[in-house]
Write a protein that holds these residues in place. Structure first.
Motif, PDB file in Angstrom:
ATOM      1  N   LYS A  11       0.821  -1.205   0.000  1.00  0.00           N
ATOM      2  CA  LYS A  11       0.000   0.000   0.000  1.00  0.00           C
ATOM      3  C   LYS A  11       0.860   1.262   0.000  1.00  0.00           C
ATOM      4  CE  LYS A  11      -4.270   0.937   2.115  1.00  0.00           C
ATOM      5  NZ  LYS A  11      -3.900   2.303   2.354  1.00  0.00           N
ATOM      6  N   GLY A  12       0.320   2.336  -0.513  1.00  0.00           N
ATOM      7  CA  GLY A  12       1.044   3.608  -0.502  1.00  0.00           C
ATOM      8  C   GLY A  12       0.929   4.294   0.858  1.00  0.00           C
ATOM      9  N   GLY A  13       1.839   5.228   1.088  1.00  0.00           N
ATOM     10  CA  GLY A  13       1.735   6.091   2.257  1.00  0.00           C
ATOM     11  C   GLY A  13       1.969   5.428   3.597  1.00  0.00           C
ATOM     12  N   ASP A 136      19.345  -7.759  -1.598  1.00  0.00           N
ATOM     13  CA  ASP A 136      19.664  -8.937  -0.789  1.00  0.00           C
ATOM     14  C   ASP A 136      18.562  -9.215   0.220  1.00  0.00           C
ATOM     15  OD1 ASP A 136      22.397  -9.224  -1.825  1.00  0.00           O
ATOM     16  OD2 ASP A 136      22.728  -7.309  -0.814  1.00  0.00           O
ATOM     17  N   GLY A 137      17.840  -8.173   0.580  1.00  0.00           N
ATOM     18  CA  GLY A 137      16.777  -8.319   1.564  1.00  0.00           C
ATOM     19  C   GLY A 137      15.819  -7.150   1.463  1.00  0.00           C
ATOM     20  N   ALA A 138      14.734  -7.237   2.233  1.00  0.00           N
ATOM     21  CA  ALA A 138      13.715  -6.188   2.166  1.00  0.00           C
ATOM     22  C   ALA A 138      13.208  -5.857   3.561  1.00  0.00           C
ATOM     23  CB  ALA A 138      12.547  -6.661   1.300  1.00  0.00           C
ATOM     24  N   VAL A 139      12.788  -4.616   3.713  1.00  0.00           N
ATOM     25  CA  VAL A 139      11.998  -4.240   4.888  1.00  0.00           C
ATOM     26  C   VAL A 139      10.634  -3.830   4.353  1.00  0.00           C
ATOM     27  CG1 VAL A 139      11.687  -2.558   6.749  1.00  0.00           C
ATOM     28  CG2 VAL A 139      13.955  -3.528   6.311  1.00  0.00           C
ATOM     29  N   VAL A 140       9.602  -4.552   4.786  1.00  0.00           N
ATOM     30  CA  VAL A 140       8.243  -4.273   4.330  1.00  0.00           C
ATOM     31  C   VAL A 140       7.564  -3.430   5.411  1.00  0.00           C
ATOM     32  CG1 VAL A 140       6.062  -5.303   3.629  1.00  0.00           C
ATOM     33  CG2 VAL A 140       8.218  -6.425   3.025  1.00  0.00           C
ATOM     34  N   VAL A 141       7.156  -2.230   5.026  1.00  0.00           N
ATOM     35  CA  VAL A 141       6.571  -1.289   5.986  1.00  0.00           C
ATOM     36  C   VAL A 141       5.050  -1.423   5.952  1.00  0.00           C
ATOM     37  CG1 VAL A 141       6.416   1.133   6.697  1.00  0.00           C
ATOM     38  CG2 VAL A 141       8.493   0.304   5.559  1.00  0.00           C
ATOM     39  N   ALA A 147      -5.947  -3.465   5.603  1.00  0.00           N
ATOM     40  CA  ALA A 147      -5.598  -3.258   4.197  1.00  0.00           C
ATOM     41  C   ALA A 147      -4.084  -3.191   4.031  1.00  0.00           C
ATOM     42  CB  ALA A 147      -6.242  -1.968   3.687  1.00  0.00           C
ATOM     43  N   SER A 148      -3.455  -2.507   4.960  1.00  0.00           N
ATOM     44  CA  SER A 148      -2.009  -2.347   4.889  1.00  0.00           C
ATOM     45  C   SER A 148      -1.301  -3.681   5.143  1.00  0.00           C
ATOM     46  CB  SER A 148      -1.594  -1.297   5.918  1.00  0.00           C
ATOM     47  OG  SER A 148      -0.236  -1.077   5.870  1.00  0.00           O
ATOM     48  N   VAL A 149      -1.804  -4.441   6.117  1.00  0.00           N
ATOM     49  CA  VAL A 149      -1.189  -5.737   6.437  1.00  0.00           C
ATOM     50  C   VAL A 149      -1.354  -6.699   5.263  1.00  0.00           C
ATOM     51  CG1 VAL A 149      -1.252  -7.721   7.984  1.00  0.00           C
ATOM     52  CG2 VAL A 149      -1.520  -5.438   8.905  1.00  0.00           C
ATOM     53  N   LEU A 170       8.342  -3.985   9.271  1.00  0.00           N
ATOM     54  CA  LEU A 170       8.393  -2.822  10.161  1.00  0.00           C
ATOM     55  C   LEU A 170       6.974  -2.280  10.292  1.00  0.00           C
ATOM     56  CD1 LEU A 170      11.024  -0.131  10.531  1.00  0.00           C
ATOM     57  CD2 LEU A 170       8.696   0.643  10.178  1.00  0.00           C
ATOM     58  N   ILE A 171       6.467  -2.282  11.510  1.00  0.00           N
ATOM     59  CA  ILE A 171       5.122  -1.736  11.752  1.00  0.00           C
ATOM     60  C   ILE A 171       5.295  -0.260  12.072  1.00  0.00           C
ATOM     61  CG2 ILE A 171       3.014  -1.890  13.115  1.00  0.00           C
ATOM     62  CD1 ILE A 171       3.788  -4.790  13.766  1.00  0.00           C
TER      63      ILE A 171
END
Ligand SMILES: Nc1ncnc2c1ncn2[C@@H]1O[C@H](COP(=O)(O)OP(=O)(O)OP(=O)(O)O)[C@@H](O)[C@H]1O
Ligand SMILES: [Mg+2]
Length: 243
Positions: A11-13, A136-141, A147-149, A170-171
């Motif tokens: 999701k954006g934002g 190599d890796g990701a941080v998913v915010v 909806a965001s989850v 990352l929450i």
């Protein structure tokens, strides 16, 4: 050899750009030579979050189109030594950036920086795949809402399909009281998103105030979200900090 980490979300934002600016500033302040790359072609704003608008004179396309090497395109932050930045092109769409050239750029960056943090555009389209090229890796915010989850869950799956299995969650903008009222816990969010947690960042007015002041959050405030982002950066470099 450095690590390339893409900061993304379905999701954006959700706070991707805020996270890139804060985490890369913290990693540099912790002594790591760090490169923040804005991959949001056409909608760039990482320069503002880093307080580096006047340094956005070179951009990613200068590297992908062979005019500059990564070292020459990168600009060092005036107040945070070891923090470097490459802007996204202002007037191009993500599809105008060549996928192989993006991967080659990240490969080159990996040679001279300990951490390369890429800011992805919203969604899982072409801009996302360019930003994640060679990561190599990701941080998913994610925010705490459903909806965001769900967007985070799709993102983790899509990254896995691209061969990037090291995704951390990352929450962001977490409001303990609101979550309690809604009956949502951080554990619910982690279970749904299907990724290990790298940090929980609280909702904090200082984030918007730092953005208006065009000052990196870590220079603007010490406690609150600045502290949460510092902890996330420390976990990203391998420290075992309790959440
Ligand atoms: N922890 C926080 N507390 C309060 N406000 C926040 C926090 N994190 C981000 N924000 C605010 O949320 C808004 C969106 O943040 P940001 O631009 O970083 O999101 P983004 O995911 O990069 O957006 P886009 O998908 O458009 O690229 C900004 O106004 C920012 O100041
Ligand atoms: Mg953004």
């Amino acid at each position: 050899m450095g690590r390339v980490i893409v900061i993304t979300s379905g999701k954006g934002g959700t706070g991707k750009t805020t996270t890139v600016a804060a985490v890369s500033s913290c990693l540099a302040a912790l002594g790591h030579k760090t490169l923040a790359v804005d991959c949001d072609a056409g909608l760039r704003n990482l320069d503002v979050s880093l307080g580096m608008s006047e340094f956005a004179v070179t951009d990613v396309s200068d590297v992908t189109e062979g005019r500059l090497c990564v070292q020459d395109a990168a600009r060092e932050h005036p107040q945070i030594p070891k923090l470097f930045f490459i802007s996204a092109p202002a007037r191009r769409s993500p599809s105008e950036l060549d996928a192989d050239a993006m991967a080659a750029m990240f490969g080159e960056a990996r040679e001279s920086f300990e951490f390369v943090i890429a800011d992805s555009p919203a969604g899982l389209g072409v801009g996302f795949t360019r930003a994640a090229a060679g990561a190599d890796g990701a941080v998913v915010v994610s925010l705490g809402d459903k909806a965001s989850v769900r967007g985070a869950e799709r993102t983790v799956e899509t990254l896995r399909g691209m061969g990037i299995s090291d995704s951390r969650l990352l929450i962001n903008r977490f409001d303990r009281q609101a979550a309690r009222r809604l009956g949502v816990t951080a554990d619910d969010v982690i279970d749904l998103a299907g990724a290990r947690l790298i940090g929980i960042v609280r909702e904090n007015a200082a984030v918007a105030m730092a953005a208006v002041a065009e000052t990196p959050l870590v220079l603007y405030a010490r406690g609150g979200a600045a502290r949460d982002f510092l902890d996330a950066a420390r976990r990203l470099r391998g420290e075992d900090l309790p959440i």
